[in-house]
Enzyme design. Sequence first.
Site, PDB file in Angstrom:
ATOM      1  N   TYR A  39       0.858  -1.176   0.000  1.00  0.00           N
ATOM      2  CA  TYR A  39       0.000   0.000   0.000  1.00  0.00           C
ATOM      3  C   TYR A  39       0.899   1.233   0.000  1.00  0.00           C
ATOM      4  CZ  TYR A  39       0.719  -0.789   5.072  1.00  0.00           C
ATOM      5  OH  TYR A  39       1.247  -1.041   6.306  1.00  0.00           O
ATOM      6  N   HIS A  47       6.088  -0.626   1.291  1.00  0.00           N
ATOM      7  CA  HIS A  47       6.032   0.422   0.280  1.00  0.00           C
ATOM      8  C   HIS A  47       7.096   0.178  -0.787  1.00  0.00           C
ATOM      9  CE1 HIS A  47       3.722   2.196   3.439  1.00  0.00           C
ATOM     10  NE2 HIS A  47       4.779   2.496   4.158  1.00  0.00           N
TER      11      HIS A  47
END
Length: 334
Positions: A260, A310
């Site tokens: 995400y 990430h």
Amino acid sequence: MPLPKRRKIRTLALLFCVISFTTFLFSYTFRDPSLYFFKYAFRLSDTFFSKGLCACQRCMTELEDDPWFSERFNQSFSPLMSRENSLLSDETFKWWQWLQSERQPANFTEVVDELFQVIPGEILYMDARPERCRTCSVVGNSGNLKGSRYGNLIDSSDFIIRMNQGPTSGFEEDVGSRTTHHVMYPESAIDLENNTCLVLVPFKTLDLQWIISALTTGTIKHTYTAVTSRIKANKDKVLIYSPTFLKYVYESWLEGHGRYPSTGFLSLLLALHICDEVNVFGFGADQYGNWHHYWEENHLAGAFRHTGVHDGDYEYNVTMLLADKHKIQMFHGR
């Protein structure tokens, strides 16, 4: 032939020609890449008018935009959650719950109902001075801010968006002193001034429960790690980052890279959707290639590029592409 009848025939013939030409034009446009930009005309016009008049010399969303930006930027997605838009689709809810899985999540609808009894259910703090050029400073936490002397420039913006645990006290000359919006999640929470909007990024239902608790009873002390049980913040200025918008950022802008988006990238996309001009500070490495925070002495600390959550390199590449296309202005510091 009577005159009224001839006029009627000419009118019908003209209408037929217009319809035929329009049909041909659009059927050709969507096949031929040379006329690619026609595909985005209606979406961009909606975007332009829905955001209101822009008084900047160069507005970020313009009708003559390039296809790459137009394909990704969608003004119909609201960055923030309210009572009216809090309902999530089944697809969005399943994706969102997968981000930081909970064994026994609470009922989402009930939690949201309780949430909007504690904080405003309307978005009240994003429409400042819409009749003029709305400027944003997005201030990251990179060590390249140290010694930059960007403070006054940052403070001159309408909206100043900071994130996570980035301090201003003692660093005002480089990072500024004003904060209008501070983006955080429970595990990165800090106390805020009374005039600052807290923007919570929820990655699970428990995060919504945490903000309720942190503003009231202080009973939640642990999520997947220990968290601050209570925070100092103006509950009338608490905003919730929409899970629907989060999914849009992940799919449209990051194209599924990483698990995400990072808080920094989510803050940048928030700015793209609320401002006409966006200046970005404190992103990326310092001049020596170190990825660390400006308040840290250890240049090897704070690295996030390879967290497994990430995709820092992909996010940075998208950010630089936005700068190359003059959608944002990057300030690289030192």
